[in-house]
Design a protein around this motif. Sequence first.
Motif, short mmCIF file in Angstrom:
data_model
loop_
_atom_site.label_atom_id
_atom_site.label_comp_id
_atom_site.label_asym_id
_atom_site.label_seq_id
_atom_site.Cartn_x
_atom_site.Cartn_y
_atom_site.Cartn_z
N GLY A 27 0.81 -1.19 0.00
CA GLY A 27 0.00 0.00 0.00
C GLY A 27 0.85 1.25 0.00
N TYR A 74 -3.15 11.55 11.30
CA TYR A 74 -4.12 10.58 11.83
C TYR A 74 -3.66 10.07 13.21
CZ TYR A 74 -6.50 6.18 12.63
OH TYR A 74 -7.21 5.17 13.21
N CYS A 125 -1.61 0.02 10.55
CA CYS A 125 -2.50 0.66 9.59
C CYS A 125 -3.94 0.67 10.12
CB CYS A 125 -2.42 -0.10 8.27
SG CYS A 125 -3.59 0.48 7.03
N PRO A 126 -4.62 1.82 10.04
CA PRO A 126 -6.00 1.86 10.52
C PRO A 126 -6.97 1.11 9.60
CG PRO A 126 -5.39 3.96 9.57
CD PRO A 126 -4.15 3.12 9.59
N ASN A 127 -6.57 0.82 8.38
CA ASN A 127 -7.45 0.10 7.44
C ASN A 127 -7.31 -1.41 7.53
OD1 ASN A 127 -8.59 2.45 6.31
ND2 ASN A 127 -6.78 2.72 5.02
N CYS A 128 -6.08 -1.91 7.44
CA CYS A 128 -5.89 -3.36 7.42
C CYS A 128 -5.37 -3.90 8.76
CB CYS A 128 -4.96 -3.76 6.29
SG CYS A 128 -3.24 -3.24 6.53
N HIS A 129 -4.97 -3.01 9.66
CA HIS A 129 -4.51 -3.35 11.00
C HIS A 129 -3.19 -4.13 11.02
CE1 HIS A 129 -8.28 -1.75 12.35
NE2 HIS A 129 -8.90 -2.56 11.51
#
Length: 102
Positions: free
Chosen positions: A1, A11, A34-38
């Motif tokens: 990513g 963030y 990562c806040p999306n996929c952790h």
Amino acid sequence: GFGHLSCLVDYAEQKTMQWDGRDLNKFREPWQSCPNCHQPYQHQLAVDLATKFVTFVEGKYPGDGQKYLEALYQRLDTLLDMDIQRKQTEEAKEIAYKIISV
């Protein structure tokens, strides 16, 4: 990513300031994964975020030894998790000495 370091830092700063004061892992969490996929941040991005974390804590929470230690631990963890090069080894030693002196 792919993500912009400055956006990730913004963030993480916001999430850190929303911390409820109970679980120190939650204080470090926005700087670790990562806040999306952790998934945990890796390589140079992890190092850069950990560096920004220390700078953030020094500026936002001066004199708070516990928060400073958490940031230093995060920085040290990221350096030790990488394929450590000579410069990073020296930096890891410096951080370890700071931790000992707190």
